[in-house]
Design a protein around this motif. Structure first.
Motif, PDB file in Angstrom:
ATOM      1  N   ASP A  10       0.914  -1.226  -0.003  1.00 40.77           N
ATOM      2  CA  ASP A  10       0.149   0.065  -0.074  1.00 40.77           C
ATOM      3  C   ASP A  10       0.680   1.264   0.008  1.00 40.77           C
ATOM      4  O   ASP A  10       0.511   2.321  -0.199  1.00 40.77           O
ATOM      5  CB  ASP A  10      -0.940  -0.060   1.282  1.00 40.77           C
ATOM      6  CG  ASP A  10      -2.054  -0.945   1.131  1.00 40.77           C
ATOM      7  OD1 ASP A  10      -2.250  -1.421   0.048  1.00 40.77           O
ATOM      8  OD2 ASP A  10      -2.495  -1.474   2.198  1.00 40.77           O
ATOM      9  N   ASP A  11       2.102   0.953   0.401  1.00 40.89           N
ATOM     10  CA  ASP A  11       2.989   2.207   0.548  1.00 40.89           C
ATOM     11  C   ASP A  11       3.916   2.404  -0.709  1.00 40.89           C
ATOM     12  O   ASP A  11       5.046   3.358  -0.556  1.00 40.89           O
ATOM     13  CB  ASP A  11       3.789   2.325   1.638  1.00 40.89           C
ATOM     14  CG  ASP A  11       4.433   1.084   2.113  1.00 40.89           C
ATOM     15  OD1 ASP A  11       4.577   0.034   1.022  1.00 40.89           O
ATOM     16  OD2 ASP A  11       5.384   1.091   3.041  1.00 40.89           O
ATOM     17  N   TRP A  13       3.706   3.325  -3.779  1.00 40.11           N
ATOM     18  CA  TRP A  13       3.736   4.715  -4.486  1.00 40.11           C
ATOM     19  C   TRP A  13       2.485   5.534  -3.670  1.00 40.11           C
ATOM     20  O   TRP A  13       1.720   5.170  -3.197  1.00 40.11           O
ATOM     21  CB  TRP A  13       3.245   4.398  -5.784  1.00 40.11           C
ATOM     22  CG  TRP A  13       1.993   3.746  -6.315  1.00 40.11           C
ATOM     23  CD1 TRP A  13       0.920   4.542  -6.473  1.00 40.11           C
ATOM     24  CD2 TRP A  13       1.941   2.728  -6.610  1.00 40.11           C
ATOM     25  NE1 TRP A  13      -0.055   3.644  -6.832  1.00 40.11           N
ATOM     26  CE2 TRP A  13       0.487   2.349  -6.902  1.00 40.11           C
ATOM     27  CE3 TRP A  13       2.667   1.244  -6.801  1.00 40.11           C
ATOM     28  CZ2 TRP A  13      -0.203   1.227  -7.783  1.00 40.11           C
ATOM     29  CZ3 TRP A  13       1.977   0.078  -7.099  1.00 40.11           C
ATOM     30  CH2 TRP A  13       0.654   0.086  -7.468  1.00 40.11           C
ATOM     31  N   ASP A  14       2.621   6.915  -4.235  1.00 37.72           N
ATOM     32  CA  ASP A  14       1.685   7.744  -3.592  1.00 37.72           C
ATOM     33  C   ASP A  14       0.149   7.949  -4.437  1.00 37.72           C
ATOM     34  O   ASP A  14       0.142   7.647  -5.592  1.00 37.72           O
ATOM     35  CB  ASP A  14       2.179   9.098  -3.611  1.00 37.72           C
ATOM     36  CG  ASP A  14       3.421   9.251  -2.572  1.00 37.72           C
ATOM     37  OD1 ASP A  14       3.299   8.530  -1.706  1.00 37.72           O
ATOM     38  OD2 ASP A  14       4.164  10.218  -2.856  1.00 37.72           O
ATOM     39  N   GLY A  15      -0.695   8.209  -3.902  1.00 40.08           N
ATOM     40  CA  GLY A  15      -2.022   8.217  -4.546  1.00 40.08           C
ATOM     41  C   GLY A  15      -2.643   6.838  -4.595  1.00 40.08           C
ATOM     42  O   GLY A  15      -2.258   5.850  -4.508  1.00 40.08           O
ATOM     43  N   ASP A  16      -3.584   6.719  -5.421  1.00 44.99           N
ATOM     44  CA  ASP A  16      -4.794   5.682  -5.940  1.00 44.99           C
ATOM     45  C   ASP A  16      -4.484   5.331  -7.214  1.00 44.99           C
ATOM     46  O   ASP A  16      -5.266   4.452  -7.829  1.00 44.99           O
ATOM     47  CB  ASP A  16      -6.165   6.047  -5.949  1.00 44.99           C
ATOM     48  CG  ASP A  16      -6.433   6.296  -4.261  1.00 44.99           C
ATOM     49  OD1 ASP A  16      -5.666   5.659  -3.372  1.00 44.99           O
ATOM     50  OD2 ASP A  16      -7.240   6.890  -3.846  1.00 44.99           O
ATOM     51  N   ASP A  17      -3.344   5.616  -7.979  1.00 45.07           N
ATOM     52  CA  ASP A  17      -3.160   5.254  -9.553  1.00 45.07           C
ATOM     53  C   ASP A  17      -2.883   3.826  -9.473  1.00 45.07           C
ATOM     54  O   ASP A  17      -2.545   3.049  -8.543  1.00 45.07           O
ATOM     55  CB  ASP A  17      -1.791   5.865  -9.971  1.00 45.07           C
ATOM     56  CG  ASP A  17      -2.028   7.473  -9.842  1.00 45.07           C
ATOM     57  OD1 ASP A  17      -3.277   7.989 -10.194  1.00 45.07           O
ATOM     58  OD2 ASP A  17      -0.926   8.004  -9.854  1.00 45.07           O
ATOM     59  N   GLU A  44       2.659   5.492 -13.438  1.00 43.24           N
ATOM     60  CA  GLU A  44       2.833   6.850 -13.735  1.00 43.24           C
ATOM     61  C   GLU A  44       4.262   7.249 -14.309  1.00 43.24           C
ATOM     62  O   GLU A  44       4.906   8.038 -13.933  1.00 43.24           O
ATOM     63  CB  GLU A  44       2.810   7.852 -12.736  1.00 43.24           C
ATOM     64  CG  GLU A  44       1.311   7.916 -12.322  1.00 43.24           C
ATOM     65  CD  GLU A  44       0.538   8.747 -13.201  1.00 43.24           C
ATOM     66  OE1 GLU A  44       0.836   9.872 -13.554  1.00 43.24           O
ATOM     67  OE2 GLU A  44      -0.649   8.222 -13.612  1.00 43.24           O
ATOM     68  N   LYS A  70      -2.671  -1.204  -5.709  1.00 44.51           N
ATOM     69  CA  LYS A  70      -2.344  -1.419  -4.380  1.00 44.51           C
ATOM     70  C   LYS A  70      -2.935  -2.528  -3.599  1.00 44.51           C
ATOM     71  O   LYS A  70      -4.058  -2.769  -3.500  1.00 44.51           O
ATOM     72  CB  LYS A  70      -2.428  -0.204  -3.635  1.00 44.51           C
ATOM     73  CG  LYS A  70      -1.542   0.949  -4.057  1.00 44.51           C
ATOM     74  CD  LYS A  70      -1.476   2.186  -3.061  1.00 44.51           C
ATOM     75  CE  LYS A  70      -0.861   3.305  -3.594  1.00 44.51           C
ATOM     76  NZ  LYS A  70      -0.963   4.597  -2.615  1.00 44.51           N
TER      77      LYS A  70
END
Length: 78
Positions: A10-11, A13-17, A44, A70
């Protein structure tokens, strides 16, 4: 399925992409060691490496080019 799951943290990458399994560096059924870089994912336009969480035989669940989120399980180590 038994064994240790290979999970997208879950950590990672940032965001919900969503990401994509860019490539597997080992074939299904290969013997791998804990800590080996076994796959690369793309989020991304940023490539990230996935390491084996345990030693054993790789069982791929998400093939190359599969879209992942994630928390996704992309394979198992048996």
């Amino acid at each position: 399925m038994n064994g240790t799951p290979i999970t997208i943290g879950d950590d990672l990458w940032d965001g919900d992409d969503e990401g994509v399994v860019n490539t597997w560096l080992y074939a299904d059924g290969a013997n791998i060691k804990e800590g080996d870089v076994i796959a690369e994912i793309m989020v991304e336009k940023v490539e990230m490496e996935i390491e084996a969480p345990a030693s054993g035989t790789l069982k791929i669940v998400a093939e190359a080019e599969a879209v992942i989120a994630k928390g996704s399980v992309i394979g198992h180590i048996e």
